[in-house]
Design an enzyme around this catalytic site. Structure first.
Site, PDB file in Angstrom:
ATOM      1  N   GLU A 171       3.559  -2.836  -2.943  1.00  0.00           N
ATOM      2  CA  GLU A 171       4.753  -2.586  -3.989  1.00  0.00           C
ATOM      3  C   GLU A 171       4.449  -3.308  -5.144  1.00  0.00           C
ATOM      4  O   GLU A 171       4.120  -4.469  -5.112  1.00  0.00           O
ATOM      5  CB  GLU A 171       5.799  -2.994  -3.070  1.00  0.00           C
ATOM      6  CG  GLU A 171       7.326  -3.068  -3.842  1.00  0.00           C
ATOM      7  CD  GLU A 171       8.342  -3.778  -3.199  1.00  0.00           C
ATOM      8  OE1 GLU A 171       7.959  -4.674  -2.394  1.00  0.00           O
ATOM      9  OE2 GLU A 171       9.557  -3.391  -3.170  1.00  0.00           O
TER      10      GLU A 171
ATOM     11  N   LYS B 208      12.071   3.724  -4.758  1.00  0.00           N
ATOM     12  CA  LYS B 208      12.617   3.103  -3.451  1.00  0.00           C
ATOM     13  C   LYS B 208      14.133   3.317  -3.357  1.00  0.00           C
ATOM     14  O   LYS B 208      14.836   3.202  -4.256  1.00  0.00           O
ATOM     15  CB  LYS B 208      12.123   1.840  -3.710  1.00  0.00           C
ATOM     16  CG  LYS B 208      12.810   0.906  -2.524  1.00  0.00           C
ATOM     17  CD  LYS B 208      12.276  -0.320  -2.874  1.00  0.00           C
ATOM     18  CE  LYS B 208      12.542  -1.634  -1.746  1.00  0.00           C
ATOM     19  NZ  LYS B 208      12.071  -2.960  -2.002  1.00  0.00           N
TER      20      LYS B 208
ATOM     21  N   CYS C 100       8.309  -0.813   0.918  1.00  0.00           N
ATOM     22  CA  CYS C 100       8.935  -2.095   1.471  1.00  0.00           C
ATOM     23  C   CYS C 100      10.108  -1.948   2.413  1.00  0.00           C
ATOM     24  O   CYS C 100       9.966  -1.665   3.474  1.00  0.00           O
ATOM     25  CB  CYS C 100       9.097  -3.111   0.310  1.00  0.00           C
ATOM     26  SG  CYS C 100       9.201  -4.673   1.011  1.00  0.00           S
TER      27      CYS C 100
HETATM   28  N1  CDV Z   1      10.579  -5.973  -1.215  1.00  0.00           N
HETATM   29  C1  CDV Z   1      11.268  -5.819  -0.232  1.00  0.00           C
HETATM   30  O1  CDV Z   1      11.848  -4.697  -0.085  1.00  0.00           O
HETATM   31  N2  CDV Z   1      11.307  -6.840   0.710  1.00  0.00           N
HETATM   32  C2  CDV Z   1      12.380  -6.970   1.756  1.00  0.00           C
HETATM   33  C3  CDV Z   1      12.943  -8.429   2.076  1.00  0.00           C
HETATM   34  C4  CDV Z   1      13.578  -8.781   0.820  1.00  0.00           C
HETATM   35  C5  CDV Z   1      13.701  -8.236   3.284  1.00  0.00           C
HETATM   36  C6  CDV Z   1      11.656  -6.400   3.126  1.00  0.00           C
HETATM   37  O2  CDV Z   1      12.125  -5.572   3.776  1.00  0.00           O
HETATM   38  O3  CDV Z   1      10.669  -6.699   3.250  1.00  0.00           O
END
Ligand code: CDV
Length: 313
Positions: A47, A127, A172
């Site tokens: 990401e 996202k 993510c």
């Molecule tokens: N970049 C992200 O989405 N990170 C989140 C953290 C902040 C909880 C994740 O779900 O890994």
């Protein structure tokens, strides 16, 4: 005939605040060349892979915020990555921060693209699950300002037919939510690729810290198995501008098993030969959605609960 896609998870170590895109892209090209040496068809990068993960800092200056975004893809600094991929005949997935001009205004998204072996962009995802908070928290050890710097993605979860397989993307935090996988599972996805920046410390819930790696794998293994799809999750890992992030990039089979995993928190490549037909026996049996899944029943349960008030019945 089996459909083997050799996939390389290209984990990146930290990108420090003063490291420029040319340097980050050079590191990615080095991993791409290694991947080609292993016969890879597709390289998966993390990401927001081109810079340090700036949502960890409060920035007020609009131009400074924009400096972390790409207004063109490929742009001047990412063109060498596309050129090398084309030269090697290898596809890739890249997460980056996208500056778009749509509906007459500037918009910022946390975005990922899928590039085929000819260097053409065949898919784009923005996202949807943006974690963190929109306001500055000066007392926190670091910020988590995705809700401040990005808009929620507006492209849904499409599945693309490319490289002789059905491919989908998430980014993510999306990996923690079952609907991300299921939206693509319902479109017969065979390979889901994603990148992540996950701090080891969770300021609002420090009691979760010891479980960071476990939860990372838990959600991706469950998503893979329950949707009979390969899942490839790739970290930007290590200590980046004062924020320590997990590694653990891995390639997970539709059986739910991890078949390859990174062991460092630096630039590291892990490769697996992925049979795109491996999920078929699950899709035809345990997870035959048409036969066993009853979406109408879910609707009735939700409505019944609503009619009985928050306590349920
Ligand atoms: N970049 C992200 O989405 N990170 C989140 C953290 C902040 C909880 C994740 O779900 O890994």
């Amino acid at each position: 005939m089996t459909r083997i896609l050799t996939v390389a998870a290209a984990q990146l170590g930290p990108i420090q605040r003063d490291e420029n895109r040319a340097s980050a892209v050079a590191r990615m090209i080095e991993l791409m060349r290694q991947a080609k040496g292993h016969g890879a068809d597709l390289v998966v990068y993390p990401e927001a892979a081109l810079t340090a993960f700036f949502p960890h800092w409060w920035i007020e200056d609009e131009d400074e915020i924009d400096s972390y975004f790409e207004s063109a893809m490929p742009g001047n600094e990412t063109a060498p990555l596309f050129a090398e991929a084309q030269r090697l005949g290898i596809g890739f997935h890249l997460g980056y921060c996208e500056l778009a001009f749509e509906e007459g205004r500037k918009r910022r998204f946390n975005t990922a693209i899928l590039v085929d072996k000819t260097g053409a962009i065949v898919g784009k995802y923005r996202k949807i699950h943006l974690p963190g908070h929109p306001e500055h928290r000066p007392d926190a050890p670091f910020q988590n300002l995705e809700k401040c710097y990005f808009e929620t993605g507006n492209l849904g979860w499409p599945v693309w037919r490319t490289m002789d397989a059905n491919l989908g993307m998430m980014i993510c935090n999306d990996r923690r939510w079952p609907e991300s996988y299921r939206s693509m599972g319902l479109q017969d996805v065979e390979l889901i690729v994603l990148g992540y920046n996950t701090p080891k410390h969770n300021p609002p819930a420090p009691d979760h810290d010891r479980l960071g790696n476990f939860h990372n794998q838990l959600v991706m293994q469950a998503g893979a198995y329950q949707n009979a799809s390969w899942v490839v999750g790739v970290a930007k890992a290590g200590l980046e501008a004062g924020v320590d992030q997990i590694g653990g990039s891995c390639i997970i089979a539709p059986t739910g098993e991890v078949v390859a995993q990174a062991v460092t928190e630096g630039d590291e490549l892990v490769v697996a030969r992925c049979d795109m037909d491996l999920g078929k026996s699950y899709k035809n049996s345990t997870f035959n959605f048409a036969k066993h899944r009853e979406p109408e029943m879910y609707r009735l349960i939700v409505e019944r609960k609503g009619a009985m008030g928050p306590e349920g019945g």
